[in-house]
Write a protein that holds these residues in place. Structure first.
Motif, PDB file in Angstrom:
ATOM      1  N   TYR A  50      50.416  28.240  77.297  1.00 56.09           N
ATOM      2  CA  TYR A  50      50.513  29.678  77.552  1.00 56.09           C
ATOM      3  C   TYR A  50      49.588  30.056  78.704  1.00 56.09           C
ATOM      4  N   SER A  51      50.126  30.777  79.677  1.00 61.58           N
ATOM      5  CA  SER A  51      49.335  31.152  80.844  1.00 61.58           C
ATOM      6  C   SER A  51      48.110  31.975  80.459  1.00 61.58           C
ATOM      7  N   HIS A  52      48.272  32.892  79.501  1.00 56.96           N
ATOM      8  CA  HIS A  52      47.175  33.799  79.155  1.00 56.96           C
ATOM      9  C   HIS A  52      46.194  33.181  78.156  1.00 56.96           C
ATOM     10  N   ASP A  53      46.543  32.021  77.565  1.00 60.02           N
ATOM     11  CA  ASP A  53      45.652  31.334  76.625  1.00 60.02           C
ATOM     12  C   ASP A  53      46.019  29.865  76.631  1.00 60.02           C
TER      13      ASP A  53
ATOM     14  N   LEU B 178      58.994  38.458  68.799  1.00 62.25           N
ATOM     15  CA  LEU B 178      58.210  39.684  68.822  1.00 62.25           C
ATOM     16  C   LEU B 178      57.521  39.861  70.170  1.00 62.25           C
ATOM     17  N   GLY B 179      57.414  41.099  70.603  1.00 60.76           N
ATOM     18  CA  GLY B 179      56.647  41.416  71.801  1.00 60.76           C
ATOM     19  C   GLY B 179      57.318  40.972  73.087  1.00 60.76           C
ATOM     20  N   PRO B 180      56.596  41.153  74.197  1.00 57.23           N
ATOM     21  CA  PRO B 180      57.134  40.766  75.504  1.00 57.23           C
ATOM     22  C   PRO B 180      57.115  39.254  75.690  1.00 57.23           C
ATOM     23  N   PRO B 181      57.870  38.740  76.647  1.00 60.49           N
ATOM     24  CA  PRO B 181      57.834  37.301  76.925  1.00 60.49           C
ATOM     25  C   PRO B 181      56.484  36.870  77.489  1.00 60.49           C
ATOM     26  N   ALA B 182      56.169  35.601  77.317  1.00 55.20           N
ATOM     27  CA  ALA B 182      54.917  35.034  77.828  1.00 55.20           C
ATOM     28  C   ALA B 182      55.243  33.992  78.883  1.00 55.20           C
ATOM     29  N   LEU B 183      54.503  34.021  79.987  1.00 52.41           N
ATOM     30  CA  LEU B 183      54.671  33.032  81.035  1.00 52.41           C
ATOM     31  C   LEU B 183      53.976  31.741  80.624  1.00 52.41           C
TER      32      LEU B 183
ATOM     33  N   LEU C 218      41.546  22.465  81.645  1.00 50.41           N
ATOM     34  CA  LEU C 218      42.389  23.378  80.882  1.00 50.41           C
ATOM     35  C   LEU C 218      43.837  22.919  80.807  1.00 50.41           C
ATOM     36  N   GLY C 219      44.260  22.099  81.740  1.00 50.98           N
ATOM     37  CA  GLY C 219      45.661  21.700  81.786  1.00 50.98           C
ATOM     38  C   GLY C 219      45.998  20.436  81.043  1.00 50.98           C
ATOM     39  N   MET C 220      45.022  19.780  80.424  1.00 55.53           N
ATOM     40  CA  MET C 220      45.270  18.517  79.733  1.00 55.53           C
ATOM     41  C   MET C 220      45.854  18.783  78.344  1.00 55.53           C
ATOM     42  N   VAL C 221      46.916  18.082  78.015  1.00 55.59           N
ATOM     43  CA  VAL C 221      47.537  18.236  76.704  1.00 55.59           C
ATOM     44  C   VAL C 221      46.699  17.507  75.652  1.00 55.59           C
ATOM     45  N   LYS C 222      46.535  18.129  74.504  1.00 56.79           N
ATOM     46  CA  LYS C 222      45.738  17.546  73.434  1.00 56.79           C
ATOM     47  C   LYS C 222      46.351  16.222  72.988  1.00 56.79           C
TER      48      LYS C 222
ATOM     49  N   CYS D 266      45.376  34.382  85.319  1.00 53.44           N
ATOM     50  CA  CYS D 266      46.632  34.152  84.620  1.00 53.44           C
ATOM     51  C   CYS D 266      47.523  35.387  84.773  1.00 53.44           C
ATOM     52  N   PHE D 267      48.711  35.277  84.249  1.00 48.25           N
ATOM     53  CA  PHE D 267      49.652  36.390  84.310  1.00 48.25           C
ATOM     54  C   PHE D 267      50.164  36.670  82.904  1.00 48.25           C
ATOM     55  N   ALA D 268      50.165  37.942  82.526  1.00 46.93           N
ATOM     56  CA  ALA D 268      50.650  38.356  81.220  1.00 46.93           C
ATOM     57  C   ALA D 268      51.469  39.626  81.377  1.00 46.93           C
ATOM     58  N   ILE D 269      52.440  39.792  80.521  1.00 49.84           N
ATOM     59  CA  ILE D 269      53.309  40.968  80.558  1.00 49.84           C
ATOM     60  C   ILE D 269      52.886  41.934  79.474  1.00 49.84           C
ATOM     61  N   ASP D 270      52.824  43.209  79.823  1.00 49.07           N
ATOM     62  CA  ASP D 270      52.586  44.264  78.850  1.00 49.07           C
ATOM     63  C   ASP D 270      53.772  45.216  78.904  1.00 49.07           C
TER      64      ASP D 270
END
Length: 241
Positions: free
Chosen positions: A52-55, A161-166, A175-179, A224-228
């Protein structure tokens, strides 16, 4: 959660009554009479991961059902699993570097690169031999994607639910490494070895000579980018003459 086994997955997602016999009959009849041409153009199933871009601590396993429109453009219906009750959680558009370079710079910020995702073995075509998909992988390493998640089943949402997430692609930085546990769970399911086998076979895939820095915008800028969603005045239709 992405990757749930079929026996327990989606027991309550979404909530609702079992389908009636009449509904089954309607669906079967429609399948026999209608062409469903867009669906039948889906030619590949790909399993990979997204953040998730915002988290970016939130990482999910994703299942892309891919339609190739032409050599420069693919569109993917994205599900949270590949079982029969997988939830449609979003859509990803994938374009060649040639098309990406023609986008407006502000638009480019919403896209991510695929080179690392391909080279590291995170992007796989389950049950398809590597030698079969190798030409496709070489092309995909030079592409960019824009992925909107419309249903966050990983946080337990039983309905969209809610707006789409980028969403962003994995990258070889903190931050970009997959667990590792997420990758291991995927590997166990498909009896593959991302690190020991797949990654090794992809060492000779050429990386792009240049990855546009407008993509993967968070890496360079920490933004990051998030939609409201906010209310706006409706545009009024002109009266008919």
């Amino acid at each position: 959660m992405a990757g749930r086994d079929e026996a327990s997955s989606h027991e309550e997602i979404p909530p609702g009554r079992p389908m009636s016999m009449e509904q089954h009959m309607v669906d079967k009849g429609a399948q026999m009479l209608q062409s469903l041409k867009p669906i039948k153009q889906m030619s590949q199933h790909v399993c990979t991961f997204a953040l998730y871009s915002h988290d970016m601590n939130r990482q999910i396993e994703t299942h892309h059902h891919v339609t190739r429109i032409n050599q420069d453009f693919l569109q993917c219906a994205v599900y949270d699993s590949d079982d029969s009750r997988g939830c449609l959680i979003g859509v990803e558009y994938i374009i060649s570097d040639r098309l990406f370079e023609n986008l407006d710079p502000e638009e480019q910020k919403l896209w991510h690169s695929h080179a690392y995702e391909i080279k590291s073995g995170l992007w796989v075509s389950p049950r398809v031999p590597e030698m079969v998909v190798r030409p496709e992988l070489e092309n995909l390493a030079k592409t960019y994607g824009k992925f909107w998640c419309t249903w966050q089943t990983d946080r337990g949402d039983k309905l969209p639910l809610g707006p789409p997430a980028l969403m962003m692609s994995p990258q070889p930085v903190n931050l970009g490494m997959v667990k590792p546990a997420l990758v291991q769970k995927r590997d166990d399911k498909y009896n593959i070895s991302t690190d020991e086998a797949i990654k090794t076979t992809r060492l000779e895939i050429n990386e792009p000579e240049w990855i546009n820095p407008q993509a993967d915008y968070w890496k360079q800028h920490g933004k990051c980018f998030a939609i409201d969603v906010e209310p706006v005045e409706m545009k009024r239709m002109a009266p008919f003459p």
